[in-house]
Design an enzyme around this catalytic site. Structure first.
Site, PDB file in Angstrom:
ATOM      1  N   THR A 160     -22.741  16.399  48.095  1.00 18.33           N
ATOM      2  CA  THR A 160     -23.376  17.580  47.495  1.00 18.33           C
ATOM      3  C   THR A 160     -22.456  18.790  47.495  1.00 18.33           C
ATOM      4  O   THR A 160     -22.683  19.737  46.742  1.00 18.33           O
ATOM      5  CB  THR A 160     -24.681  17.957  48.239  1.00 18.33           C
ATOM      6  OG1 THR A 160     -24.375  18.222  49.610  1.00 18.33           O
ATOM      7  CG2 THR A 160     -25.706  16.842  48.152  1.00 18.33           C
TER       8      THR A 160
ATOM      9  N   HIS B 280     -15.211  16.439  52.977  1.00 18.60           N
ATOM     10  CA  HIS B 280     -15.559  16.725  54.370  1.00 18.60           C
ATOM     11  C   HIS B 280     -15.932  15.438  55.078  1.00 18.60           C
ATOM     12  O   HIS B 280     -16.436  14.499  54.467  1.00 18.60           O
ATOM     13  CB  HIS B 280     -16.719  17.724  54.444  1.00 18.60           C
ATOM     14  CG  HIS B 280     -17.868  17.398  53.542  1.00 18.60           C
ATOM     15  ND1 HIS B 280     -17.858  17.681  52.190  1.00 18.60           N
ATOM     16  CD2 HIS B 280     -19.048  16.772  53.791  1.00 18.60           C
ATOM     17  CE1 HIS B 280     -18.985  17.262  51.651  1.00 18.60           C
ATOM     18  NE2 HIS B 280     -19.726  16.700  52.593  1.00 18.60           N
TER      19      HIS B 280
ATOM     20  N   HIS C 135     -16.050  19.739  48.242  1.00 21.35           N
ATOM     21  CA  HIS C 135     -14.840  19.998  49.040  1.00 21.35           C
ATOM     22  C   HIS C 135     -14.890  18.911  50.103  1.00 21.35           C
ATOM     23  O   HIS C 135     -15.814  18.890  50.929  1.00 21.35           O
ATOM     24  CB  HIS C 135     -14.911  21.411  49.639  1.00 21.35           C
ATOM     25  CG  HIS C 135     -13.718  21.812  50.473  1.00 21.35           C
ATOM     26  ND1 HIS C 135     -13.050  23.016  50.271  1.00 21.35           N
ATOM     27  CD2 HIS C 135     -13.113  21.216  51.515  1.00 21.35           C
ATOM     28  CE1 HIS C 135     -12.059  23.115  51.158  1.00 21.35           C
ATOM     29  NE2 HIS C 135     -12.089  22.033  51.938  1.00 21.35           N
TER      30      HIS C 135
ATOM     31  N   GLY D  68     -23.621  10.445  47.534  1.00 21.03           N
ATOM     32  CA  GLY D  68     -24.450  11.505  48.119  1.00 21.03           C
ATOM     33  C   GLY D  68     -23.690  12.783  48.424  1.00 21.03           C
ATOM     34  O   GLY D  68     -24.142  13.613  49.213  1.00 21.03           O
TER      35      GLY D  68
HETATM   36  P1  AMP Z   1     -22.611  16.086  51.644  1.00 21.95           P
HETATM   37  O1  AMP Z   1     -24.029  15.813  51.229  1.00 21.95           O
HETATM   38  O2  AMP Z   1     -21.900  14.913  52.237  1.00 21.95           O
HETATM   39  O3  AMP Z   1     -21.819  16.753  50.538  1.00 21.95           O
HETATM   40  O4  AMP Z   1     -22.709  17.106  52.855  1.00 21.95           O
HETATM   41  C1  AMP Z   1     -22.739  18.475  52.721  1.00 21.95           C
HETATM   42  C2  AMP Z   1     -23.192  19.003  54.050  1.00 21.95           C
HETATM   43  O5  AMP Z   1     -22.878  20.375  54.106  1.00 21.95           O
HETATM   44  C3  AMP Z   1     -24.706  18.885  54.279  1.00 21.95           C
HETATM   45  O6  AMP Z   1     -24.951  18.107  55.450  1.00 21.95           O
HETATM   46  C4  AMP Z   1     -25.159  20.330  54.424  1.00 21.95           C
HETATM   47  O7  AMP Z   1     -26.172  20.491  55.380  1.00 21.95           O
HETATM   48  C5  AMP Z   1     -23.874  21.020  54.835  1.00 21.95           C
HETATM   49  N1  AMP Z   1     -23.794  22.432  54.497  1.00 21.95           N
HETATM   50  C6  AMP Z   1     -24.052  23.014  53.295  1.00 21.95           C
HETATM   51  N2  AMP Z   1     -23.859  24.348  53.363  1.00 21.95           N
HETATM   52  C7  AMP Z   1     -23.460  24.615  54.639  1.00 21.95           C
HETATM   53  C8  AMP Z   1     -23.116  25.796  55.347  1.00 21.95           C
HETATM   54  N3  AMP Z   1     -23.139  27.002  54.749  1.00 21.95           N
HETATM   55  N4  AMP Z   1     -22.779  25.700  56.651  1.00 21.95           N
HETATM   56  C9  AMP Z   1     -22.762  24.496  57.267  1.00 21.95           C
HETATM   57  N5  AMP Z   1     -23.056  23.336  56.646  1.00 21.95           N
HETATM   58  C10 AMP Z   1     -23.417  23.387  55.367  1.00 21.95           C
HETATM   59 ZN    ZN Z   2     -13.157  24.265  48.615  1.00 23.06          ZN
END
Ligand code: AMP
Ligand code: ZN
Length: 114
Positions: free
Chosen positions: A95, A100, A98, A93
């Site tokens: 998205t 995190h 990078h 999952g």
């Molecule tokens: P993942 O699906 O584990 O890759 O999580 C990516 C997360 O990044 C999601 O929960 C998004 O809501 C969050 N996200 C995406 N763009 C931003 C942004 N500009 N600022 C803060 N969170 C973000």
């Molecule tokens: Zn990056």
């Protein structure tokens, strides 16, 4: 890294609600929170996913957990509990490519995830 939204957040090119920053990591609130407390902690170095951790860069993971330890106390969820999540790859999952760590708390989280 060019075209990486989290690298742009670190550089201040995209706004974010910062919680913490030091030489190695950046922590900020998730833009689409899934719980009353939902923040992300990322390495400043662009690491695509947990698959790309190696002997050279994996010290940052213990540093990230140290920062999480401090932030959950500050945000008042250390005692009530919280969940640390790393989504890796398509089936995981992920998205944003990078690496995190999500930290979610402030409500009773269900298990297993979908
Ligand atoms: P993942 O699906 O584990 O890759 O999580 C990516 C997360 O990044 C999601 O929960 C998004 O809501 C969050 N996200 C995406 N763009 C931003 C942004 N500009 N600022 C803060 N969170 C973000
Ligand atoms: Zn990056």
């Amino acid at each position: 890294m060019e075209d990486c939204i989290f690298c742009k957040i670190i550089k201040g090119e995209i706004p974010s609600k910062k919680l913490y920053e030091d030489e190695f990591v950046y922590a900020f609130y998730d833009i689409n929170p899934e719980a009353p407390v939902h923040f992300l902690v990322i390495p400043k170095e662009h690491v695509k996913s947990a698959n790309d951790l190696n002997e050279k860069n994996m010290n940052v993971v213990s540093h990230i957990f140290k920062v999480i330890n401090k932030l959950v106390v500050e945000l008042g969820v250390s005692e009530s509990g919280y969940r640390i999540v790393n989504n890796c790859g398509v089936d995981g999952g992920q998205t944003v490519n990078h690496m995190h760590f999500h930290v979610l708390g402030g409500r009773n989280l269900q298990w297993p995830p979908g």
